[in-house]
Design a protein around this motif. Structure first.
Motif, PDB file in Angstrom:
ATOM      1  N   ASP A 164      32.766  40.675  50.864  1.00 17.26           N
ATOM      2  CA  ASP A 164      32.843  39.848  49.663  1.00 17.26           C
ATOM      3  C   ASP A 164      34.279  39.727  49.176  1.00 17.26           C
ATOM      4  O   ASP A 164      35.064  40.675  49.254  1.00 17.26           O
ATOM      5  CB  ASP A 164      31.989  40.439  48.533  1.00 17.26           C
ATOM      6  N   LYS A 165      34.578  38.563  48.663  1.00 17.03           N
ATOM      7  CA  LYS A 165      35.904  38.329  48.107  1.00 17.03           C
ATOM      8  C   LYS A 165      35.977  38.947  46.709  1.00 17.03           C
ATOM      9  O   LYS A 165      34.987  38.990  45.978  1.00 17.03           O
ATOM     10  CB  LYS A 165      36.195  36.839  48.011  1.00 17.03           C
ATOM     11  N   VAL A 166      37.172  39.390  46.350  1.00 17.96           N
ATOM     12  CA  VAL A 166      37.414  39.958  45.026  1.00 17.96           C
ATOM     13  C   VAL A 166      38.298  38.985  44.262  1.00 17.96           C
ATOM     14  O   VAL A 166      39.351  38.572  44.748  1.00 17.96           O
ATOM     15  CB  VAL A 166      38.093  41.338  45.121  1.00 17.96           C
ATOM     16  N   LEU A 167      37.857  38.611  43.095  1.00 20.26           N
ATOM     17  CA  LEU A 167      38.618  37.729  42.214  1.00 20.26           C
ATOM     18  C   LEU A 167      39.288  38.581  41.155  1.00 20.26           C
ATOM     19  O   LEU A 167      38.628  39.344  40.451  1.00 20.26           O
ATOM     20  CB  LEU A 167      37.684  36.703  41.546  1.00 20.26           C
ATOM     21  N   LEU A 168      40.591  38.472  41.044  1.00 17.21           N
ATOM     22  CA  LEU A 168      41.372  39.231  40.068  1.00 17.21           C
ATOM     23  C   LEU A 168      41.910  38.246  39.037  1.00 17.21           C
ATOM     24  O   LEU A 168      42.667  37.346  39.384  1.00 17.21           O
ATOM     25  CB  LEU A 168      42.510  39.965  40.783  1.00 17.21           C
ATOM     26  N   VAL A 169      41.533  38.429  37.784  1.00 20.52           N
ATOM     27  CA  VAL A 169      41.895  37.492  36.723  1.00 20.52           C
ATOM     28  C   VAL A 169      42.800  38.210  35.728  1.00 20.52           C
ATOM     29  O   VAL A 169      42.448  39.275  35.213  1.00 20.52           O
ATOM     30  CB  VAL A 169      40.639  36.967  35.991  1.00 20.52           C
ATOM     31  N   CYS A 170      43.960  37.638  35.472  1.00 24.85           N
ATOM     32  CA  CYS A 170      44.871  38.222  34.497  1.00 24.85           C
ATOM     33  C   CYS A 170      45.962  37.216  34.157  1.00 24.85           C
ATOM     34  O   CYS A 170      46.193  36.275  34.906  1.00 24.85           O
ATOM     35  CB  CYS A 170      45.507  39.497  35.045  1.00 24.85           C
ATOM     36  N   PRO A 171      46.642  37.417  33.021  1.00 22.73           N
ATOM     37  CA  PRO A 171      47.818  36.584  32.747  1.00 22.73           C
ATOM     38  C   PRO A 171      48.987  37.063  33.610  1.00 22.73           C
ATOM     39  O   PRO A 171      48.903  38.095  34.263  1.00 22.73           O
ATOM     40  CB  PRO A 171      48.088  36.834  31.256  1.00 22.73           C
ATOM     41  N   SER A 172      50.053  36.306  33.618  1.00 23.99           N
ATOM     42  CA  SER A 172      51.237  36.685  34.392  1.00 23.99           C
ATOM     43  C   SER A 172      51.972  37.816  33.691  1.00 23.99           C
ATOM     44  O   SER A 172      51.567  38.291  32.639  1.00 23.99           O
ATOM     45  CB  SER A 172      52.149  35.471  34.548  1.00 23.99           C
ATOM     46  N   GLY A 173      53.046  38.234  34.284  1.00 22.99           N
ATOM     47  CA  GLY A 173      53.900  39.239  33.668  1.00 22.99           C
ATOM     48  C   GLY A 173      53.374  40.647  33.866  1.00 22.99           C
ATOM     49  O   GLY A 173      52.902  41.016  34.936  1.00 22.99           O
ATOM     50  N   GLY A 174      53.452  41.443  32.806  1.00 21.62           N
ATOM     51  CA  GLY A 174      53.095  42.856  32.874  1.00 21.62           C
ATOM     52  C   GLY A 174      51.663  43.108  33.284  1.00 21.62           C
ATOM     53  O   GLY A 174      51.371  44.057  34.013  1.00 21.62           O
ATOM     54  N   HIS A 175      50.754  42.251  32.858  1.00 24.91           N
ATOM     55  CA  HIS A 175      49.354  42.448  33.220  1.00 24.91           C
ATOM     56  C   HIS A 175      49.147  42.221  34.718  1.00 24.91           C
ATOM     57  O   HIS A 175      48.353  42.914  35.352  1.00 24.91           O
ATOM     58  CB  HIS A 175      48.445  41.543  32.385  1.00 24.91           C
ATOM     59  N   LEU A 176      49.862  41.280  35.295  1.00 29.11           N
ATOM     60  CA  LEU A 176      49.793  41.078  36.738  1.00 29.11           C
ATOM     61  C   LEU A 176      50.346  42.310  37.459  1.00 29.11           C
ATOM     62  O   LEU A 176      49.775  42.766  38.446  1.00 29.11           O
ATOM     63  CB  LEU A 176      50.567  39.822  37.149  1.00 29.11           C
ATOM     64  N   SER A 177      51.416  42.879  36.953  1.00 30.91           N
ATOM     65  CA  SER A 177      51.973  44.098  37.546  1.00 30.91           C
ATOM     66  C   SER A 177      50.953  45.228  37.498  1.00 30.91           C
ATOM     67  O   SER A 177      50.819  45.998  38.456  1.00 30.91           O
ATOM     68  CB  SER A 177      53.240  44.531  36.800  1.00 30.91           C
ATOM     69  N   GLN A 178      50.234  45.317  36.386  1.00 30.46           N
ATOM     70  CA  GLN A 178      49.228  46.371  36.257  1.00 30.46           C
ATOM     71  C   GLN A 178      48.101  46.186  37.267  1.00 30.46           C
ATOM     72  O   GLN A 178      47.673  47.144  37.902  1.00 30.46           O
ATOM     73  CB  GLN A 178      48.646  46.380  34.848  1.00 30.46           C
ATOM     74  N   ILE A 179      47.616  44.966  37.405  1.00 25.34           N
ATOM     75  CA  ILE A 179      46.505  44.725  38.336  1.00 25.34           C
ATOM     76  C   ILE A 179      46.966  44.939  39.775  1.00 25.34           C
ATOM     77  O   ILE A 179      46.216  45.434  40.614  1.00 25.34           O
ATOM     78  CB  ILE A 179      45.873  43.337  38.099  1.00 25.34           C
ATOM     79  N   ARG A 180      48.215  44.621  40.058  1.00 28.23           N
ATOM     80  CA  ARG A 180      48.739  44.858  41.402  1.00 28.23           C
ATOM     81  C   ARG A 180      48.939  46.341  41.675  1.00 28.23           C
ATOM     82  O   ARG A 180      48.888  46.777  42.827  1.00 28.23           O
ATOM     83  CB  ARG A 180      50.023  44.063  41.604  1.00 28.23           C
ATOM     84  N   ALA A 181      49.141  47.131  40.625  1.00 26.22           N
ATOM     85  CA  ALA A 181      49.252  48.582  40.795  1.00 26.22           C
ATOM     86  C   ALA A 181      47.920  49.192  41.247  1.00 26.22           C
ATOM     87  O   ALA A 181      47.888  50.299  41.764  1.00 26.22           O
ATOM     88  CB  ALA A 181      49.723  49.236  39.493  1.00 26.22           C
ATOM     89  N   LEU A 182      46.839  48.454  41.057  1.00 27.89           N
ATOM     90  CA  LEU A 182      45.515  48.902  41.485  1.00 27.89           C
ATOM     91  C   LEU A 182      45.152  48.361  42.870  1.00 27.89           C
ATOM     92  O   LEU A 182      43.985  48.418  43.281  1.00 27.89           O
ATOM     93  CB  LEU A 182      44.459  48.454  40.470  1.00 27.89           C
ATOM     94  N   ALA A 183      46.121  47.852  43.587  1.00 23.98           N
ATOM     95  CA  ALA A 183      45.864  47.162  44.862  1.00 23.98           C
ATOM     96  C   ALA A 183      45.080  48.013  45.850  1.00 23.98           C
ATOM     97  O   ALA A 183      44.270  47.488  46.609  1.00 23.98           O
ATOM     98  CB  ALA A 183      47.174  46.688  45.486  1.00 23.98           C
ATOM     99  N   SER A 184      45.266  49.322  45.838  1.00 21.66           N
ATOM    100  CA  SER A 184      44.534  50.155  46.796  1.00 21.66           C
ATOM    101  C   SER A 184      43.025  50.077  46.570  1.00 21.66           C
ATOM    102  O   SER A 184      42.247  50.422  47.456  1.00 21.66           O
ATOM    103  CB  SER A 184      45.009  51.608  46.728  1.00 21.66           C
ATOM    104  N   SER A 185      42.604  49.588  45.428  1.00 23.94           N
ATOM    105  CA  SER A 185      41.181  49.445  45.126  1.00 23.94           C
ATOM    106  C   SER A 185      40.561  48.211  45.769  1.00 23.94           C
ATOM    107  O   SER A 185      39.349  48.122  45.912  1.00 23.94           O
ATOM    108  CB  SER A 185      40.963  49.363  43.607  1.00 23.94           C
ATOM    109  N   TYR A 186      41.406  47.239  46.133  1.00 21.32           N
ATOM    110  CA  TYR A 186      40.862  45.986  46.658  1.00 21.32           C
ATOM    111  C   TYR A 186      41.616  45.423  47.866  1.00 21.32           C
ATOM    112  O   TYR A 186      41.197  44.447  48.459  1.00 21.32           O
ATOM    113  CB  TYR A 186      40.815  44.915  45.560  1.00 21.32           C
ATOM    114  N   ILE A 187      42.685  46.036  48.276  1.00 22.76           N
ATOM    115  CA  ILE A 187      43.567  45.456  49.285  1.00 22.76           C
ATOM    116  C   ILE A 187      42.888  45.292  50.654  1.00 22.76           C
ATOM    117  O   ILE A 187      43.239  44.407  51.421  1.00 22.76           O
ATOM    118  CB  ILE A 187      44.887  46.266  49.412  1.00 22.76           C
ATOM    119  N   GLY A 188      41.880  46.092  50.947  1.00 23.97           N
ATOM    120  CA  GLY A 188      41.245  46.009  52.252  1.00 23.97           C
ATOM    121  C   GLY A 188      40.215  44.920  52.384  1.00 23.97           C
ATOM    122  O   GLY A 188      39.569  44.783  53.415  1.00 23.97           O
ATOM    123  N   ARG A 189      40.037  44.137  51.351  1.00 29.04           N
ATOM    124  CA  ARG A 189      39.035  43.057  51.392  1.00 29.04           C
ATOM    125  C   ARG A 189      39.676  41.754  50.974  1.00 29.04           C
ATOM    126  O   ARG A 189      40.744  41.759  50.363  1.00 29.04           O
ATOM    127  CB  ARG A 189      37.850  43.411  50.494  1.00 29.04           C
TER     128      ARG A 189
END
Length: 195
Positions: A164-189
Motif C-alpha cells: 500500500d502507498k503511504v500518503l504524507l500530508v504536511c505544510p512545507s518548511g519545518g513540518h516537512l523536515s519533521q515528517i521526513r525525520a520519520l522516514a524510517s517508518s515509511y521509506i520501504g514502501r
C-alpha cells in the motif's frame, strides 16, 4: 562566526522581527544572514535570502554563533537537535503574523524548560541577543526517540499492507523536515507527499 535569522516559510509577514533585526544588525555577530521568507526585506547590513534549502538551513544553523528565529517547531527543534539554544520570537495573532498563538504557547513552555532565549516583546531583542552571545549556552542535544519512531512504523505497518502507498500530508518548511525525520517508518514502501 555569524548570526543567522530565520522566519520560516509561513505565508504571513514577520516584518516586526525583521525591522528590529535591521536596526540592531551592526551589534550582532557578523556576518548577519537573514532568511526572510515571504516578508519583503532589504537591508544593506545583512545577507538576505527569501528561502534556503534544508541542507543549507542546517549548515547555516550549525555554523552560526547566534540563531534568531520564529517560534516554529521545525526551526526550534532543529536548533535543539544541534545543541543550539536559539533566541525565539513567537509569531503573534494580534500582529496578524499567524492564525493563532500556538507559537507563544510553545515558546513559553520551552522558556520554562530553559531551552531557548525567549523574546516576548520585540523591544527586548537587543538585550536578549547580547545575553545569548555573552553567555553562550549549549543545550543537551535532543535525541531521536527511537521507541516513538518504532511505534509509528508499527502503526503504519498495521494500517497498510506492505504494497500500500503511504500518503504524507504536511505544510512545507519545518513540518516537512519533521515528517521526513520519520522516514524510517515509511521509506520501504511506496509513498508520496502532499504539501
Amino acid at each position: 562566526m555569524s548570526s543567522f535569522v530565520s522566519v520560516g516559510t509561513g505565508t504571513q509577514s514577520f516584518a516586526r522581527l525583521l525591522e528590529r533585526v535591521a536596526e540592531i544588525a551592526h551589534i550582532l555577530p557578523q556576518p548577519v544572514i537573514v532568511q526572510h521568507g515571504r516578508t519583503p526585506f532589504s537591508c544593506a547590513k545583512t545577507q538576505n535570502f527569501d528561502f534556503v534549502d534544508e541542507q543549507t538551513f542546517q549548515e547555516l544553523l550549525a555554523n552560526c554563533e547566534l540563531f534568531i528565529t520564529h517560534g516554529g517547531v521545525g526551526s526550534v527543534s532543529t536548533a535543539l537537535r544541534l545543541g543550539k539554544k536559539p533566541v525565539v520570537v513567537p509569531r503573534r495573532k494580534s500582529f496578524v503574523e499567524h492564525v493563532d498563538d500556538h507559537q507563544l504557547a510553545f515558546v513559553n513552555e520551552l522558556a520554562r524548560m530553559d531551552l531557548i532565549y525567549p523574546v516576548l516583546d520585540i523591544v527586548d531583542l537587543p538585550l536578549v541577543t547580547a545575553n545569548a552571545v555573552e553567555n553562550p549556552t549549549l543545550v543537551q542535544k535532543l535525541e531521536v526517540n527511537e521507541n516513538g519512531r518504532a511505534e509509528i512504523k508499527n502503526a503504519v505497518d498495521e494500517f497498510a499492507a506492505e504494497s500500500d502507498k503511504v500518503l504524507l500530508v504536511c505544510p512545507s518548511g519545518g513540518h516537512l523536515s519533521q515528517i521526513r525525520a520519520l522516514a524510517s517508518s515509511y521509506i520501504g514502501r511506496p509513498h508520496f507527499y502532499v504539501i
